[in-house]
Design an enzyme around this catalytic site. Structure first.
Site, PDB file in Angstrom:
ATOM      1  N   ARG A  45      30.369  75.432  57.470  1.00 45.89           N
ATOM      2  CA  ARG A  45      31.466  74.457  57.532  1.00 45.89           C
ATOM      3  C   ARG A  45      31.674  73.964  58.963  1.00 45.89           C
ATOM      4  O   ARG A  45      31.339  74.640  59.936  1.00 45.89           O
ATOM      5  CB  ARG A  45      32.744  75.040  56.948  1.00 45.89           C
ATOM      6  CG  ARG A  45      33.264  76.274  57.645  1.00 45.89           C
ATOM      7  CD  ARG A  45      34.451  76.833  56.889  1.00 45.89           C
ATOM      8  NE  ARG A  45      34.697  78.223  57.192  1.00 45.89           N
ATOM      9  CZ  ARG A  45      35.445  79.015  56.433  1.00 45.89           C
ATOM     10  NH1 ARG A  45      36.010  78.565  55.343  1.00 45.89           N
ATOM     11  NH2 ARG A  45      35.634  80.279  56.772  1.00 45.89           N
ATOM     12  N   GLU A  56      39.069  73.013  58.983  1.00 42.13           N
ATOM     13  CA  GLU A  56      37.657  73.032  58.611  1.00 42.13           C
ATOM     14  C   GLU A  56      37.350  72.074  57.460  1.00 42.13           C
ATOM     15  O   GLU A  56      38.188  71.880  56.570  1.00 42.13           O
ATOM     16  CB  GLU A  56      37.270  74.450  58.166  1.00 42.13           C
ATOM     17  CG  GLU A  56      37.408  75.462  59.268  1.00 42.13           C
ATOM     18  CD  GLU A  56      37.484  76.907  58.781  1.00 42.13           C
ATOM     19  OE1 GLU A  56      36.992  77.781  59.501  1.00 42.13           O
ATOM     20  OE2 GLU A  56      38.032  77.154  57.691  1.00 42.13           O
ATOM     21  N   LYS A  69      36.019  70.577  50.708  1.00 43.80           N
ATOM     22  CA  LYS A  69      37.396  71.050  50.892  1.00 43.80           C
ATOM     23  C   LYS A  69      37.818  70.833  52.338  1.00 43.80           C
ATOM     24  O   LYS A  69      37.017  71.009  53.253  1.00 43.80           O
ATOM     25  CB  LYS A  69      37.497  72.534  50.536  1.00 43.80           C
ATOM     26  CG  LYS A  69      38.886  73.132  50.836  1.00 43.80           C
ATOM     27  CD  LYS A  69      39.083  74.478  50.175  1.00 43.80           C
ATOM     28  CE  LYS A  69      38.651  75.625  51.016  1.00 43.80           C
ATOM     29  NZ  LYS A  69      39.106  76.927  50.476  1.00 43.80           N
ATOM     30  N   ARG A 112      40.244  81.249  43.783  1.00 48.84           N
ATOM     31  CA  ARG A 112      38.777  81.339  43.910  1.00 48.84           C
ATOM     32  C   ARG A 112      38.372  82.479  44.847  1.00 48.84           C
ATOM     33  O   ARG A 112      37.325  83.107  44.686  1.00 48.84           O
ATOM     34  CB  ARG A 112      38.160  80.002  44.283  1.00 48.84           C
ATOM     35  CG  ARG A 112      38.368  79.451  45.706  1.00 48.84           C
ATOM     36  CD  ARG A 112      37.479  80.135  46.730  1.00 48.84           C
ATOM     37  NE  ARG A 112      37.165  79.351  47.883  1.00 48.84           N
ATOM     38  CZ  ARG A 112      37.175  79.800  49.137  1.00 48.84           C
ATOM     39  NH1 ARG A 112      37.537  81.052  49.415  1.00 48.84           N
ATOM     40  NH2 ARG A 112      36.819  79.025  50.131  1.00 48.84           N
ATOM     41  N   ALA A 139      49.986  85.703  51.380  1.00 49.00           N
ATOM     42  CA  ALA A 139      49.818  84.742  50.280  1.00 49.00           C
ATOM     43  C   ALA A 139      48.660  85.082  49.341  1.00 49.00           C
ATOM     44  O   ALA A 139      48.738  84.845  48.136  1.00 49.00           O
ATOM     45  CB  ALA A 139      49.616  83.352  50.874  1.00 49.00           C
ATOM     46  N   THR A 202      44.239  90.441  56.215  1.00 52.53           N
ATOM     47  CA  THR A 202      45.259  90.175  57.237  1.00 52.53           C
ATOM     48  C   THR A 202      44.967  88.839  57.907  1.00 52.53           C
ATOM     49  O   THR A 202      43.864  88.305  57.817  1.00 52.53           O
ATOM     50  CB  THR A 202      45.259  91.285  58.306  1.00 52.53           C
ATOM     51  OG1 THR A 202      44.006  91.267  58.988  1.00 52.53           O
ATOM     52  CG2 THR A 202      45.501  92.646  57.674  1.00 52.53           C
ATOM     53  N   GLY A 226      39.785  88.773  55.680  1.00 55.98           N
ATOM     54  CA  GLY A 226      40.567  88.105  56.742  1.00 55.98           C
ATOM     55  C   GLY A 226      39.810  87.785  58.024  1.00 55.98           C
ATOM     56  O   GLY A 226      40.258  86.968  58.811  1.00 55.98           O
ATOM     57  N   ASP A 228      37.446  85.683  59.455  1.00 52.11           N
ATOM     58  CA  ASP A 228      36.746  84.498  58.948  1.00 52.11           C
ATOM     59  C   ASP A 228      36.676  83.364  59.953  1.00 52.11           C
ATOM     60  O   ASP A 228      36.566  82.205  59.591  1.00 52.11           O
ATOM     61  CB  ASP A 228      37.406  84.025  57.634  1.00 52.11           C
ATOM     62  CG  ASP A 228      38.872  83.661  57.808  1.00 52.11           C
ATOM     63  OD1 ASP A 228      39.406  83.822  58.929  1.00 52.11           O
ATOM     64  OD2 ASP A 228      39.496  83.213  56.835  1.00 52.11           O
ATOM     65  N   SER A 293      33.362  88.619  53.681  1.00 52.70           N
ATOM     66  CA  SER A 293      33.651  87.291  53.129  1.00 52.70           C
ATOM     67  C   SER A 293      34.322  86.378  54.157  1.00 52.70           C
ATOM     68  O   SER A 293      35.223  86.796  54.882  1.00 52.70           O
ATOM     69  CB  SER A 293      34.571  87.462  51.915  1.00 52.70           C
ATOM     70  OG  SER A 293      35.064  86.215  51.507  1.00 52.70           O
TER      71      SER A 293
HETATM   72  P1  NAD Z   1      49.289  85.301  55.247  1.00 49.50           P
HETATM   73  O1  NAD Z   1      49.640  84.911  56.647  1.00 49.50           O
HETATM   74  O2  NAD Z   1      50.097  84.784  54.138  1.00 49.50           O
HETATM   75  O3  NAD Z   1      49.261  86.905  55.133  1.00 49.50           O
HETATM   76  C1  NAD Z   1      48.633  87.734  56.081  1.00 49.50           C
HETATM   77  C2  NAD Z   1      49.385  89.066  56.137  1.00 49.50           C
HETATM   78  O4  NAD Z   1      48.674  89.940  57.046  1.00 49.50           O
HETATM   79  C3  NAD Z   1      50.817  88.941  56.662  1.00 49.50           C
HETATM   80  O5  NAD Z   1      51.735  89.460  55.723  1.00 49.50           O
HETATM   81  C4  NAD Z   1      50.794  89.759  57.951  1.00 49.50           C
HETATM   82  O6  NAD Z   1      52.019  90.431  58.206  1.00 49.50           O
HETATM   83  C5  NAD Z   1      49.650  90.744  57.680  1.00 49.50           C
HETATM   84  N1  NAD Z   1      49.082  91.365  58.874  1.00 49.50           N
HETATM   85  C6  NAD Z   1      48.724  90.759  60.041  1.00 49.50           C
HETATM   86  N2  NAD Z   1      48.233  91.689  60.897  1.00 49.50           N
HETATM   87  C7  NAD Z   1      48.283  92.879  60.245  1.00 49.50           C
HETATM   88  C8  NAD Z   1      47.904  94.212  60.608  1.00 49.50           C
HETATM   89  N3  NAD Z   1      47.397  94.494  61.814  1.00 49.50           N
HETATM   90  N4  NAD Z   1      48.069  95.202  59.701  1.00 49.50           N
HETATM   91  C9  NAD Z   1      48.602  94.942  58.467  1.00 49.50           C
HETATM   92  N5  NAD Z   1      48.992  93.699  58.075  1.00 49.50           N
HETATM   93  C10 NAD Z   1      48.808  92.673  58.956  1.00 49.50           C
HETATM   94  O7  NAD Z   1      47.739  84.889  55.074  1.00 49.50           O
HETATM   95  P2  NAD Z   1      46.915  84.761  53.716  1.00 49.50           P
HETATM   96  O8  NAD Z   1      46.936  83.383  53.196  1.00 49.50           O
HETATM   97  O9  NAD Z   1      47.268  85.895  52.822  1.00 49.50           O
HETATM   98  O10 NAD Z   1      45.441  84.986  54.288  1.00 49.50           O
HETATM   99  C11 NAD Z   1      45.041  86.262  54.751  1.00 49.50           C
HETATM  100  C12 NAD Z   1      43.731  86.153  55.499  1.00 49.50           C
HETATM  101  O11 NAD Z   1      42.685  85.826  54.595  1.00 49.50           O
HETATM  102  C13 NAD Z   1      43.717  85.060  56.562  1.00 49.50           C
HETATM  103  O12 NAD Z   1      43.096  85.584  57.708  1.00 49.50           O
HETATM  104  C14 NAD Z   1      42.911  83.937  55.959  1.00 49.50           C
HETATM  105  O13 NAD Z   1      42.265  83.171  56.935  1.00 49.50           O
HETATM  106  C15 NAD Z   1      41.925  84.752  55.134  1.00 49.50           C
HETATM  107  N6  NAD Z   1      41.354  84.043  53.992  1.00 49.50           N
HETATM  108  C16 NAD Z   1      40.047  84.237  53.729  1.00 49.50           C
HETATM  109  C17 NAD Z   1      39.469  83.641  52.621  1.00 49.50           C
HETATM  110  C18 NAD Z   1      38.022  83.903  52.305  1.00 49.50           C
HETATM  111  O14 NAD Z   1      37.459  83.234  51.461  1.00 49.50           O
HETATM  112  N7  NAD Z   1      37.403  84.874  52.916  1.00 49.50           N
HETATM  113  C19 NAD Z   1      40.224  82.811  51.785  1.00 49.50           C
HETATM  114  C20 NAD Z   1      41.588  82.655  52.049  1.00 49.50           C
HETATM  115  C21 NAD Z   1      42.151  83.285  53.162  1.00 49.50           C
END
Ligand code: NAD
Length: 346
Positions: A45, A56, A69, A112, A139, A202, A226, A228, A293
């Protein structure tokens, strides 16, 4: 006319289909597309980084359909009342370039991602896996929890987040699943002790070490979501050295995944090869398997296709004039003539 699916429509579709079946059908769609991997034109991407986030663009196509996307990642957004991840995307006909679908993809990305995690865990985790630790209760977390519970049979979930309110929210939202026993812990180390699968979800734009070497036990499957982005990781490098590593699309994960901490020639396996039998997954019950991932365009292409079909089947969504319909395709200028003005003049 282009089909338009907004957040409300995705919510209605999930209500009609049921989230469990929605996730299952989405996993089937993902498996079918991953098995066709060589037929897709792929690229890492295109990322535009700022100090606090990233935006992205993620395109992919086969000989019939083209999908993309738009997605951001801004971990500090939640403090401003905005989501960390927000997205939308489109699906177009390759033959004409005609846009078939414009859709929300924030909710759909969470769906997804969860279905992709399950697809990977089904292929890589020990078949007798029943417990999962989840670090990060933001989320994405409910979607992951429900997918692993309903599709893979996980019935014990250990959760941890530095934000207690996020943990409480996750527990509230999972109350609808009484067969899933949820326990909250104060530290990541306690959370992962003795579980079969560890999911790290995270968000922090930093070199984090959510999971350290001494926390990882033989036979675990690690679903690392997380880490990524360049400079945004979750696994201590030693953890990566102990396990067998699987990725979505290697050229993208080398830049964005936890493996950015490893040498560029460190061996990894692309997941599609395991899914269509070209490479082995887990070799034995004591092996540690790691799904590093980052999220790949084919996953969004899959959810766009699935949503498009569902939207037509259920009559949810609407048709919009995203591109012109012209009597003479060379007379684009005709659209500049204000019809109500013409009417008045007449
Ligand atoms: P979000 O901000 O809603 O939630 C992240 C949570 O992580 C928060 O509640 C935060 O308090 C917690 N957190 C942060 N540091 C922490 C630590 N050291 N210990 C414990 N908890 C901790 O974000 P989200 O939408 O849930 O996304 C989470 C992660 O997943 C993001 O980094 C996002 O980029 C990644 N993501 C990856 C993919 C994928 O396909 N691989 C898809 C979507 C999101």
């Amino acid at each position: 006319m282009t089909r338009f699916i907004d957040i409300d429509s995705v919510g209605k579709l999930i209500e009609q289909v049921g989230i469990d079946l929605f996730l299952k059908q989405l996993e089937d769609e993902l498996i079918a597309n991953f098995k066709q991997w060589p037929d897709f034109e792929k690229s890492a991407r295109l990322a535009s980084h700022s100090e606090i986030g990233v935006i992205e663009l993620m395109p992919v196509s086969n000989d019939q359909l083209y999908g993309f996307k738009y997605v951001n990642g801004h971990p500090s957004n939640t403090a401003r009342g905005l989501s960390t991840v927000m997205a939308f995307g489109a699906l177009a006909e390759v033959e004409t370039g005609y846009p078939l679908l414009l859709s929300e993809l924030t909710l759909s990305t969470a769906l997804r991602t969860a279905a992709t995690s399950v697809m990977a865990a089904r292929a890589l985790a020990r078949a007798d896996s029943r417990s999962m630790a989840m670090i990060g209760c933001g989320a994405q977390s409910e979607f992951q929890a429900i997918a692993f519970h309903q599709l893979l049979g996980i019935d014990q979930l250990h959760i941890h987040d530095i934000d207690r309110q996020a943990m409480a929210k996750l527990q509230r939202n999972l109350a609808a699943y009484p067969q899933l026993k949820v326990s909250a812990f104060d530290s990541a180390a306690e959370t992962v002790r003795g579980v079969d699968i560890v999911s790290t979800i995270t968000a922090d734009k930093t070199w984090a070490t959510i999971l350290t070497d001494e926390m990882v036990e033989p036979g675990m499957h690690i679903n690392a979501i997380g880490g990524d982005c360049p400079g945004k990781t979750e696994l201590q490098a030693e953890v990566l050295h102990r396990g067998k590593i699987f990725v979505e699309y290697e050229p993208q994960t080398r830049i964005e995944g936890d493996i950015q901490q490893l040498a560029m020639d460190y061996p990894v396996t692309e997941l599609w090869q395991v899914l269509n039998g070209q490479a082995s997954g887990r070799d034995d019950d004591r092996q540690i398997t790691i799904f590093d991932s980052v999220g790949f365009a084919l996953e969004d292409f899959s959810v766009l296709n699935y949503l498009y079909r569902l939207s037509l089947e259920h009559g949810i969504g609407q048709e919009i004039d995203l591109t012109p319909q012209l009597d003479d395709p060379k007379d684009l200028f005709a659209l500049t003539r204000n019809k109500s003005h013409q009417h008045r003049a007449a």
